[in-house]
Write a protein that holds these residues in place. Structure first.
Motif, mmCIF file in Angstrom:
data_model
loop_
_atom_site.group_PDB
_atom_site.id
_atom_site.type_symbol
_atom_site.label_atom_id
_atom_site.label_comp_id
_atom_site.label_asym_id
_atom_site.label_seq_id
_atom_site.Cartn_x
_atom_site.Cartn_y
_atom_site.Cartn_z
ATOM 1 N N LEU A 137 10.961 74.463 46.884
ATOM 2 C CA LEU A 137 11.091 75.844 47.343
ATOM 3 C C LEU A 137 10.744 76.850 46.258
ATOM 4 N N PRO A 138 10.011 77.899 46.589
ATOM 5 C CA PRO A 138 9.809 78.982 45.628
ATOM 6 C C PRO A 138 11.108 79.753 45.434
ATOM 7 N N PRO A 139 11.221 80.506 44.339
ATOM 8 C CA PRO A 139 12.472 81.207 44.038
ATOM 9 C C PRO A 139 12.966 82.109 45.164
ATOM 10 N N GLU A 140 12.049 82.772 45.867
ATOM 11 C CA GLU A 140 12.459 83.713 46.908
ATOM 12 C C GLU A 140 13.225 82.995 48.028
ATOM 13 N N ALA A 141 12.689 81.851 48.474
ATOM 14 C CA ALA A 141 13.351 81.111 49.543
ATOM 15 C C ALA A 141 14.665 80.514 49.056
ATOM 16 N N ALA A 142 14.660 80.022 47.807
ATOM 17 C CA ALA A 142 15.903 79.460 47.244
ATOM 18 C C ALA A 142 16.994 80.520 47.183
ATOM 19 N N GLU A 143 16.609 81.746 46.851
ATOM 20 C CA GLU A 143 17.591 82.834 46.760
ATOM 21 C C GLU A 143 18.201 83.149 48.124
ATOM 22 N N ILE A 144 17.409 83.012 49.193
ATOM 23 C CA ILE A 144 17.944 83.246 50.542
ATOM 24 C C ILE A 144 18.976 82.180 50.879
ATOM 25 N N ILE A 145 18.669 80.927 50.529
ATOM 26 C CA ILE A 145 19.635 79.851 50.757
ATOM 27 C C ILE A 145 20.917 80.121 49.986
ATOM 28 N N VAL A 146 20.767 80.527 48.725
ATOM 29 C CA VAL A 146 21.941 80.826 47.893
ATOM 30 C C VAL A 146 22.755 81.961 48.502
ATOM 31 N N ALA A 147 22.079 82.982 49.018
ATOM 32 C CA ALA A 147 22.783 84.114 49.629
ATOM 33 C C ALA A 147 23.622 83.647 50.817
ATOM 34 N N HIS A 148 23.065 82.752 51.620
ATOM 35 C CA HIS A 148 23.831 82.217 52.750
ATOM 36 C C HIS A 148 24.991 81.353 52.261
ATOM 37 N N MET A 149 24.766 80.588 51.204
ATOM 38 C CA MET A 149 25.822 79.736 50.668
ATOM 39 C C MET A 149 26.989 80.570 50.138
#
Length: 573
Positions: free
Chosen positions: A164-176
């Protein structure tokens, strides 16, 4: 807060008995309680990895579900098309990997998102291949790569097959972050998902397609079956694809280390299932002597890293470093393509900033462009996708010093299966020319110079270790020359500030993304690079030199290592 979390876990009725037993054992140990609960395991572009066990700072079904929930919500945000394309999930041979893979599937599947789950353990690169083969919106692999048996983890991939690129990873982290109670994450029933065909198991068709793609990597069509090979999967997931691939390439003189052939999450025959270490080759070397093998191959548990040992003129086995094997593969590929007239004028080679500069010298000889990326194969895969979308550059080869190589871009992560097959072909070709791979390496040094590299790591575990690593990086950032006295720095690259500072104080901008990395390049071309590991509790120090002779290179490298590490140890011991 820590005690509240601990008590919540201790009384949780859904907590598996083995995890509850762990908590009962440590409830009178405040330091251990804090270590397990002071943070939630962090998820980044490299995924999430850690020790198995009870706690928010451990890998268990609840922290795995946490990541899976974040991925599911990301796909929901992307819309019905992404949900219909779904996720393909693979896993390696570690403790609980199969269980974690199913938990991931049940967490994602409850939203009606299509899930394809491998029936058996398969390598990380085959997961990357499967994403594009099935045209899914994402992929997941349960693995801790080459870490010891007490570890596991989860890595998430995008629709291009790359991490995953950082942008998509950050969205996952935000949901977590929105989930404060891990036990609140619901999962669907496996049988219900199978009945609704939301969940499907896969294996044979993707195995076949992957092997068909691997055969396209052959550079020499009619090689002699002249090579004796020993291979070990180190109890991991590489056995089926590597053995099938070597046979499809025409190699029949193949022996597999029987003691390490079967999957075993304890990795009982090795202290550390890492093909970078000579100890991991002990049984392969023994079998190599018995079978008079010329080449030994070893893959790590998820078969994304390849180690190689070559028999020398005295009958002993010498391990190649990641930089050495990368240089050999690169030179072989470019030479064969030039011989056949298939070398593209817009060809590009990708390597990381801590990988040997020998690759640059080789690529430039063939008039091929070579591009540096940040450490981590995800950055190499991003460049491949960038070039494909732009219609510029033909990808030829990507590699990193940590035993990761990629030849065919039908995979978008390092692929030990690809590398094993091409290494065998290369060794066979050299043999028809009356040479070994060690002779080929000596030829490269004679032509391009003696490039020598090394890596030192300081392991600093726990909360206190994280703080110490931050202090080390801050000290280098404030006064890097303080730690490099043997060779004055010609310029210093700070990837956090994205600047290159020259000796006269002038500054250039760096084009690579921001990262907590510092690289010092000396007046004589020697270099040092410092960075925290993204997957282990370590601070890593990379060293590189280039000299006219082997003796000069070895001496200079030793002085450089000693200079830096003594200064680091005296400052932070």
């Amino acid at each position: 807060m820590i005690s509240e979390l601990f008590n919540q876990w201790l009384i949780e009725p859904s907590l598996p008995i083995e995890l509850k037993q762990q908590l009962n054992k440590i409830q009178d140990d405040p330091a251990e309680v804090e270590e397990r609960f002071y943070q939630f395991l962090s998820f980044g572009t490299g995924g999430m990895r850690g020790l198995l066990g009870a706690g928010t700072n451990r890998i268990n079904i609840f922290t795995i579900r946490h990541v899976a929930e974040g991925l599911a919500l990301l796909l929901k945000e992307q819309g019905q098309e992404a949900m219909d394309r779904g996720v393909v999930i693979a896993y390696d041979t570690r403790h609980l990997s199969k269980i974690f893979a199913l938990e991931t599937a049940k967490t994602i599947g409850k939203y009606g998102i299509r899930v394809l789950l491998f029936k058996e353990s398969r390598p990380t690169p085959e997961l990357s291949f499967a994403i594009r083969h099935y045209d899914t919106a994402a992929g997941v692999v349960i693995t801790a790569s080459h870490n010891p048996a007490a570890y596991n983890g989860i890595k998430v991939y995008g629709k291009d097959g790359g991490q995953l690129p950082p942008e998509a990873a950050e969205i996952i982290v935000a949901h977590m972050r929105k989930v404060t109670d891990l036990f609140s994450i619901q999962v669907a029933d496996e049988n219900e998902l199978l009945h609704k065909r939301v969940l499907q198991y896969v294996l044979e068709d993707v195995d076949t397609a992957y092997q068909q793609a691997l055969v396209t990597l052959r550079e020499v069509e009619h090689l002699e079956d002249n090579l004796s090979i020993v291979y070990t999967p180190l109890h991991g997931s590489g056995l089926v694809p590597v053995v099938d691939g070597l046979r499809n390439f025409g190699f029949t003189q193949l022996s597999v280390v029987s003691e390490q052939q079967q999957p075993d999450p304890e990795f009982p025959t090795v202290a550390y299932p890492n093909p970078e270490e000579r100890d991991a080759f002990e049984l392969a070397i023994r079998l190599g002597h018995e079978r008079n093998a010329e080449v030994l191959l070893a893959t790590d548990p998820d078969a994304d890293r390849l180690g190689v040992a070559i028999r020398d003129e005295n009958g002993e086995y010498r391990l190649l470093s990641g930089n050495q094997l990368g240089a050999l593969l690169l030179h072989y590929l470019l030479s064969q393509k030039k011989r056949k007239g298939t070398l593209p004028p817009d060809g590009v080679v990708l390597k990381t900033i801590v990988t040997s500069e020998l690759g640059r010298a080789i690529a430039e000889k063939f008039n091929m462009q070579i591009v540096d990326t940040l450490t981590g194969f995800k950055f190499i895969s991003e460049k491949i996708e960038e070039y494909r979308n732009a219609g510029t550059h033909t990808f030829l080869f990507g590699y990193e010093e940590s035993y990761g190589y990629l030849i065919g871009d039908f995979v978008r992560d390092k692929d030990a299966v690809q590398a094993a097959l091409l290494t065998a072909e290369m060794a066979s070709f050299y043999k028809t020319c009356g040479k070994s791979l060690l002779d080929g390496l000596d030829d490269l040094y004679s032509e391009f110079g003696y490039f020598q590299e090394s890596l030192h790591s300081i392991t600093l575990t726990g909360k206190e270790g994280q703080e110490k690593i931050k202090q080390i990086m801050e000290a280098f950032r404030r006064d890097p020359q303080r730690f490099l006295r043997q060779t004055p720095a010609r310029y210093i690259e700070d990837y956090k500030r994205r600047t290159r500072q020259w000796a006269d104080g002038s500054l250039d901008s760096l084009s690579l993304p921001e990262a907590d990395v510092i690289k010092l390049i000396g007046e004589d071309g020697s270099w040092v690079c410092i960075r925290p590991s993204g997957t282990e509790p370590k601070c890593k120090f990379y060293f590189g030199v280039d000299k006219p002779t082997a003796e000069e290179a070895k001496s200079t490298l030793h002085l450089l290592e000693t200079d830096v590490m003594q200064n680091v140890n005296s400052a932070f011991s």
